[in-house]
Design a protein around this motif. Sequence first.
Motif, short mmCIF file in Angstrom:
data_model
loop_
_atom_site.label_atom_id
_atom_site.label_comp_id
_atom_site.label_asym_id
_atom_site.label_seq_id
_atom_site.Cartn_x
_atom_site.Cartn_y
_atom_site.Cartn_z
N TRP A 38 10.90 0.52 6.01
CA TRP A 38 10.97 -0.11 4.69
C TRP A 38 11.99 -1.26 4.67
O TRP A 38 11.88 -2.17 3.87
N LYS A 39 12.96 -1.19 5.58
CA LYS A 39 13.95 -2.29 5.65
C LYS A 39 13.55 -3.38 6.64
O LYS A 39 13.71 -4.57 6.38
N THR A 45 4.85 -10.36 12.48
CA THR A 45 3.92 -9.27 12.13
C THR A 45 4.66 -7.94 11.99
O THR A 45 4.46 -7.21 11.01
N PHE A 46 5.50 -7.63 12.97
CA PHE A 46 6.21 -6.34 12.92
C PHE A 46 7.12 -6.26 11.69
O PHE A 46 7.23 -5.23 11.06
N GLU A 47 7.74 -7.37 11.36
CA GLU A 47 8.69 -7.40 10.23
C GLU A 47 7.94 -7.30 8.89
O GLU A 47 8.39 -6.66 7.95
N MET A 48 6.77 -7.94 8.82
CA MET A 48 6.04 -8.03 7.55
C MET A 48 5.64 -6.65 7.00
O MET A 48 5.40 -6.50 5.80
N VAL A 49 5.60 -5.66 7.88
CA VAL A 49 5.19 -4.30 7.46
C VAL A 49 6.09 -3.79 6.33
O VAL A 49 5.65 -3.02 5.47
N LYS A 50 7.35 -4.25 6.31
CA LYS A 50 8.28 -3.74 5.28
C LYS A 50 7.79 -4.09 3.87
O LYS A 50 8.12 -3.40 2.90
N GLY A 51 6.99 -5.13 3.75
CA GLY A 51 6.51 -5.57 2.44
C GLY A 51 5.46 -4.64 1.84
O GLY A 51 5.30 -4.59 0.63
N PHE A 52 4.70 -3.92 2.69
CA PHE A 52 3.63 -3.08 2.12
C PHE A 52 3.75 -1.60 2.49
O PHE A 52 3.07 -0.77 1.89
#
Length: 448
Positions: free
Chosen positions: A227-228, A252-259
């Motif tokens: 989530w962070k 891409t790996f970082e963007m996961v925190k947004g959803f």
Amino acid sequence: MQDKKFSVVIAGGGSTFTPGIVMMLLAHQDRFPLRQIKFYDNDPDRQKIVADACEIIIRERAPQIKFLATTDPETAFTDIDFVLAHIRVGKYEMRSKDEKIPLKYGVLGQETCGPGGIAYGMRSIGGVVEIVHYMEKYSPNAWMLNYSNPAAIVAEATRRLCPNSRILNICDMPIDIEGKMAQIAGRESLHDIEWKYFGLNHFGWWTSIKDKKTGEDLMPKIRDYVWKHGYNLKYIKGDAGVQHVDPSWQVTFEMVKGFAPLDPNTLPNTYLKYYLCQDDVVAHSDIKHTRTDEVIEGREKEVFTECRRIAAAGTAKETSFVVDAHAVYIVDLATAIAYNTKANMLLIVPNEGAIENFDPTAMVEIPCLVGSDGPEPLVVGKIPQFQKGMMEQQVSVEKLTVDAWIEHSYLKLWQALTLSKTVPSAKVAKLILDDLIEANKDFWPELK
Ligand code: NAD
């Protein structure tokens, strides 16, 4: 282990992934002994670059293994136990168009998701089915381990067109993410965790991550991190966490925190960013320089330069090629079939009730026990409304694409594009479709 030595053909011998897979196969001779490796490709020039180097690698490291590279189907598929298939119909030239055409209309352009994935699916179906037919003609007892993309559409097509064929569709992305989850949880590798997962290919969620030995629930710790920071390992491992990770993959790996916080009970596959952060993805895209350009300037250049260096030197003793650790799943899958190991693997299989409240004919990505008779899917049970709704929409896109290929139907393909969560309207879907038809006229069936 057993005395039998196996014969494999790599279909798509000219792939940039082939040298890493060959290195991986050689590193696992103790558990998956080979007597023969063949390469098959329909582009002799591209395949030769890779084959000339791999021939030297095999001769130096495992001279007992026979090697040949060919474009002749009979030579390639005769006397084979396993077909390892990773073809890219239309190669990078067409991948580039899959990415750039939708972007022209403000829609994301990607290899396997959205309109680009649909276009690639329409090219891949014929190529993959052709390879299944070669295998069945020349080595009817062989198994095909298919990781050619877009795996979801290809799997639905083979379910319909080759229902009795020995084909296993598998993807390496969940395995890659599980490796990251293990590290986030402070474990050594993905072999230290056990998981539960459901979804479609490039469209799924983990419902449980536990320590394999103690059974400790690792979801809370991994969720806090994701989530962070998403699955970006930079925040626990510094630069070492992103070494060899292309910039676009770091995003891409970082963007996961947004959803990821959309559902606190599950952890999402990275590919869901294309359906849940479409606007951010488009905003981060550059129509003049997409992922294909990054691959051509990066992986393809590096791999082919090293292949040519090995061929010129006549030796691979100093090679920079390393074992493709991600590709170990290929050996895990082959040994599960060969030695009836009943390994628990994530495969793309017909649902047939495994997900209780979902279309039984859908090709779903779920855990299976794999043995000599193939995969036995494990029961998933009921899935939540949010995921069910998304999956119903997406599986319809995949089914309509296969309908369009089989029936040569313009209408079905327009419906598929319109239904994709990545496309805003029927009008935009039609504009993209008409451009894609023009670009793909050498590959797609003629649509009526
Ligand atoms: P690439 O272009 O480097 O190699 C693909 C090869 O396939 C080329 O040499 C091409 O000539 C050959 N080919 C194309 N059509 C063919 C046909 N009809 N018959 C025989 N050969 C054919 O591509 P790449 O980047 O190495 O990717 C290869 C495939 O593997 C793609 O489908 C990619 O999406 C997939 N992939 C899958 C996973 C996974 O785990 N599922 C991971 C990475 C890549």
